[in-house]
Design an enzyme around this catalytic site. Structure first.
Site, short mmCIF file in Angstrom:
data_model
loop_
_atom_site.label_atom_id
_atom_site.label_comp_id
_atom_site.label_asym_id
_atom_site.label_seq_id
_atom_site.Cartn_x
_atom_site.Cartn_y
_atom_site.Cartn_z
N ASN A 1 37.98 37.14 35.29
CA ASN A 1 39.23 37.89 35.16
C ASN A 1 38.90 39.34 35.50
OD1 ASN A 1 41.53 39.23 34.39
ND2 ASN A 1 41.33 38.80 32.19
N TRP A 2 39.25 39.72 36.71
CA TRP A 2 38.89 41.08 37.16
C TRP A 2 39.70 42.16 36.43
CZ3 TRP A 2 38.42 41.06 43.29
CH2 TRP A 2 37.36 40.24 43.65
N LYS A 3 40.80 41.78 35.81
CA LYS A 3 41.73 42.75 35.20
C LYS A 3 42.16 43.76 36.27
CE LYS A 3 39.71 41.67 30.80
NZ LYS A 3 39.48 42.04 29.41
N HIS B 1 47.32 36.45 28.36
CA HIS B 1 46.12 37.21 28.00
C HIS B 1 46.50 38.22 26.91
CE1 HIS B 1 42.77 39.99 28.17
NE2 HIS B 1 42.08 39.00 28.71
N GLU C 1 45.84 41.20 26.49
CA GLU C 1 46.25 42.53 26.98
C GLU C 1 47.70 42.52 27.43
OE1 GLU C 1 42.96 42.99 29.67
OE2 GLU C 1 41.61 43.18 27.95
N GLU D 1 40.20 33.37 23.23
CA GLU D 1 39.65 34.71 23.38
C GLU D 1 39.96 35.52 22.12
OE1 GLU D 1 39.03 35.74 27.82
OE2 GLU D 1 41.01 36.41 27.22
N GLY E 1 35.93 42.84 25.61
CA GLY E 1 35.52 44.15 26.09
C GLY E 1 34.85 45.02 25.04
N SER F 1 33.41 39.06 25.84
CA SER F 1 32.04 39.59 25.93
C SER F 1 31.00 38.51 26.25
CB SER F 1 31.67 40.36 24.66
OG SER F 1 32.54 41.47 24.48
N GLY G 1 35.46 38.59 31.66
CA GLY G 1 36.05 39.86 32.09
C GLY G 1 35.00 40.73 32.75
N GLY G 2 34.49 41.70 32.01
CA GLY G 2 33.57 42.70 32.55
C GLY G 2 32.44 42.14 33.40
P1 PGA Z 1 35.37 40.56 28.52
O1 PGA Z 1 36.88 40.09 28.79
O2 PGA Z 1 34.48 39.46 29.08
O3 PGA Z 1 35.24 41.84 29.28
O4 PGA Z 1 35.21 40.72 27.06
C1 PGA Z 1 37.27 38.74 28.67
C2 PGA Z 1 38.74 38.64 28.97
O5 PGA Z 1 39.50 39.50 28.52
O6 PGA Z 1 39.20 37.69 29.66
#
Ligand code: PGA
Length: 244
Positions: A9-11, A93, A95, A164, A170, A208, A229-230
């Site tokens: 997930n590049w966000k 998600h 966010e 999640e 993050g 994470s 994500g990251g």
């Molecule tokens: P993260 O994000 O790996 O940066 O914690 C995961 C996500 O939000 O899908």
């Protein structure tokens, strides 16, 4: 045998040249036996489809409209995503639940809109730190899942679930493999109440995930891969997680 996926997930990250470098590196080094995908900002779907077509890596979007077409300024429909070869759409998600006020019902409608055109909805659920502290984690994810029960019953072969925990996204704080497995096992039991087919929906863990913790998380019996994500923005890390 349940499917296993590692989905990036590049966000809201990327530029045309950075994406090209990342996708080229993934194509060159991704393990072929892992099922891998990247969910990119929608403006980069054309680039992803051009660079990944013919490769083993799938691509998708991070959101989708619940509506088919019409006066919905700024929204992108499932059939539009489909035109660019998107195989997945992340829905719900945390966010988007937080910054775009998406409700459980909105998430269910989006999941349904995606699945209706054959796009696999990656339905995200997860509790906040406060909810966990108040011992409400299971109740919260259960309500999030229950809203999507109809979609899961209708499209068990398309749907993917992602657990999640919001406090692990993050933040560098990963749920321990035991904490994650406990929630995945709970979700598996809830899925089984929907139907026998829904019980086989893959449940990915997200929050994470890094090369150093991926193997132990993915070794848990009810963890079928990860939503990353990251670490999905660094080719070597994403490839190492896929190898795990
Ligand atoms: P993260 O994000 O790996 O940066 O914690 C995961 C996500 O939000 O899908």
């Amino acid at each position: 045998m349940r499917e296993r996926w590692v989905i990036g997930n590049w966000k809201m990250n990327g530029t045309l040249p950075r994406n090209a470098a990342l996708l080229d590196a993934l194509k060159a080094s991704a393990p072929t036996r892992a099922k891998l995908a990247v969910c990119v900002p929608s403006v980069y779907l054309a680039q992803a489809s051009a660079l990944l077509a013919g490769s083993a890596i799938a691509w998708g979007a991070q959101d989708v409209s619940a509506n088919a077409d019409g006066a919905y300024t700024g929204q992108i429909s499932a059939s539009m995503l489909q035109e660019f070869g998107a195989k997945f759409a992340i829905v719900g998600h945390s966010e988007r639940r937080l910054f775009n006020a998406e409700s459980n019902e909105d998430v269910a409608k989006k999941a349904d809109a995606a699945a209706m055109v054959g796009i696999r909805p990656v339905i995200c659920v997860g509790e906040s730190l406060a909810e966990r502290a108040e011992d409400r984690a299971e109740a919260v994810v259960c309500a999030q899942l229950a809203a999507c029960a109809e979609v899961l019953a209708k499209f068990p072969a398309l749907a993917i679930l992602a657990y999640e925990p919001v406090w692990a996204i993050g933040t560098g704080k990963t749920a321990t493999p035991a904490q994650a497995e406990a929630m995945h096992a709970f979700l598996r039991r809830e899925l089984a109440k929907i139907s026998a087919a829904a019980a086989n929906v893959p449940i990915l863990y997200g929050g994470s995930v890094k090369p150093s913790n991926a193997a132990e998380l993915f070794a848990q019996p009810n963890i079928d891969g990860g939503l990353i994500g990251g670490a999905s923005l660094v080719a070597a890390d994403f490839v190492a997680i896929a190898a795990a």
